[in-house]
Design a protein around this motif. Structure first.
Motif, PDB file in Angstrom:
ATOM      1  N   ARG A  59      -3.214  -9.135  11.031  1.00 64.05           N
ATOM      2  CA  ARG A  59      -4.446  -9.621  11.668  1.00 64.05           C
ATOM      3  C   ARG A  59      -4.615 -11.134  11.505  1.00 64.05           C
ATOM      4  N   SER A 115      -0.746   1.063   5.237  1.00 61.82           N
ATOM      5  CA  SER A 115      -0.123  -0.067   5.933  1.00 61.82           C
ATOM      6  C   SER A 115      -0.971  -1.323   5.731  1.00 61.82           C
ATOM      7  N   SER A 116      -0.266  -2.436   5.680  1.00 59.53           N
ATOM      8  CA  SER A 116      -0.913  -3.719   5.393  1.00 59.53           C
ATOM      9  C   SER A 116      -1.658  -4.238   6.619  1.00 59.53           C
ATOM     10  N   SER A 117      -2.693  -5.059   6.359  1.00 64.53           N
ATOM     11  CA  SER A 117      -3.372  -5.664   7.509  1.00 64.53           C
ATOM     12  C   SER A 117      -3.018  -7.153   7.640  1.00 64.53           C
ATOM     13  N   GLY A 132      -5.485  -6.270   2.589  1.00 66.83           N
ATOM     14  CA  GLY A 132      -6.418  -5.360   3.268  1.00 66.83           C
ATOM     15  C   GLY A 132      -6.807  -4.165   2.414  1.00 66.83           C
TER      16      GLY A 132
END
Ligand SMILES: NC(=O)c1ccc[n+]([C@@H]2O[C@H](COP(=O)([O-])OP(=O)(O)OC[C@H]3O[C@@H](n4cnc5c(N)ncnc54)[C@H](OP(=O)(O)O)[C@@H]3O)[C@@H](O)[C@H]2O)c1
Length: 319
Positions: free
Chosen positions: A48, A43-45, A270
């Motif tokens: 944030r 999963s992408s960050s 990420g």
């Protein structure tokens, strides 16, 4: 009994070494495969960078193609989006459509021709955004390559391609960087490059500029890390994408549209790499191309580009 130097003892030693090398190779291949699957399923960050309602993303070349895809995807994630382009009327139309789709986020337009602008104008553009909390910069603007033998291009045409693909992303990042490094929030600089080998006969300046993007972005990543900054720097390489200004081919698994490409690029945020192939279909194509012997690859690329050059020449003759 065979001694340690007898022919049968040395042949069994060779067999042992071969099976050890084979086993190591298989383990490495499985390891590589697992890493590949992990890269495209993790999963992408990106979220944030979107804490609070006042996070802004600046997308260069946002009025069409992949850049427009980024604008949609970032707005969907809750970012306010600054749309950069060169055509105010087109940008206003894009802004109105985006605002209708995402009424809860804000959009702003900035206009600057990336192929002929001065660094003072770029600084001025960035200064006009000082009131915004920019946490994401997408260096997407690029392209503009005329398919032609290098020696037939004018100096202005060569300059424009270097400016659009290399100089503008470098200078806009420079102008924005102190705002990003001084911010207490984490931020992201994502730069779009071209997939695979940047060796592109008949578009040599474009190929060179895209190689510059990758090397520049990778160097900046290391430098900002060494300086202890909270800025993620990621270069995303891109293969053929359709529903862009210059390509209207049907969408296939191998040729995604601009929005799918943008979503895939944001999905890689990420991942920790300096350069990543954004879209899985392009990654598979690159894997296959990398296996080809260099001479076969060179001849495939050259004949493809030569064919495009011929098409372009015929089009120009008809005009
Ligand atoms: N599409 C592909 O197959 C492919 C493959 C590899 C890499 N890439 C890279 O992906 C990025 C986006 O490509 P794309 O195919 O989405 O391009 P595109 O459909 O042509 O869109 C380019 C965007 O940049 C803007 N733009 C172009 N020249 C400009 C200039 N001089 N000043 C300001 N804005 C300008 C365009 O504005 P207008 O709407 O006014 O034209 C448009 O918003 C580029 O960096 C390209 O090199 C694309």
């Amino acid at each position: 009994m065979p001694g340690p130097h007898s022919p049968s003892a040395s042949s069994s030693m060779v067999e042992d070494i071969c099976s050890m090398v084979g086993a190591v190779t298989i383990v490495l291949m499985i390891w590589k495969f697992i890493r590949f699957i992990r890269l495209y399923t993790r999963s992408s960050s990106i979220k944030r960078y979107c804490k609070g309602k006042d996070a802004w993303a600046l997308v260069t070349g946002a009025s069409d193609g992949i850049g427009l895809g980024f604008a949609h995807e970032l707005a969907r994630l809750g970012f306010n989006v600054i749309l950069h382009g060169r055509d105010p009327t087109k940008l206003e139309g894009v802004q109105a459509r985006l605002q209708q789709n995402y009424p809860e986020v804000n959009f702003r337009i900035v206009v600057l021709d990336a192929s002929s602008t001065s660094h003072k104008q770029i600084d001025k553009l960035v200064a006009s955004l000082q009131d915004l909390h920019i946490t994401v910069l997408i260096n997407n603007v690029g392209g503009g390559a005329k398919i032609s033998p290098f020696e037939l291009l004018t100096a202005d045409e060569v300059d424009a391609v270097i400016n659009l693909n290399a100089r503008f992303p470098t200078l806009i990042t420079r102008a924005l960087l102190s705002k990003l490094t001084k911010s207490i929030r984490p931020s992201l600089i994502l730069t779009i490059g071209s997939a695979g080998d940047p060796v592109v006969p008949y578009a040599v300046t474009y190929g060179g500029s895209k190689a510059f993007n990758m090397a520049w972005s990778s160097s900046l990543k290391l430098e900002l890390k060494a300086e202890g900054n909270n800025v993620e720097v990621l270069a995303v390489s891109v293969g053929k994408v359709t529903e862009t200004a210059f390509c209207k081919d049907p969408v296939t698994f191998w040729t995604p549209d601009g929005r799918t490409m943008a979503r895939a690029a944001l999905q890689r945020v990420g991942c920790g790499k300096a350069v990543v192939v954004g879209y899985i279909g392009h990654a598979i194509q690159k894997f296959v191309l990398d296996i080809l012997p260099a001479s076969v690859f060179a001849s495939v690329v050259s004949s493809h580009m030569k064919m495009l050059r011929e098409k372009e020449r015929k089009k120009q003759k008809k005009r």
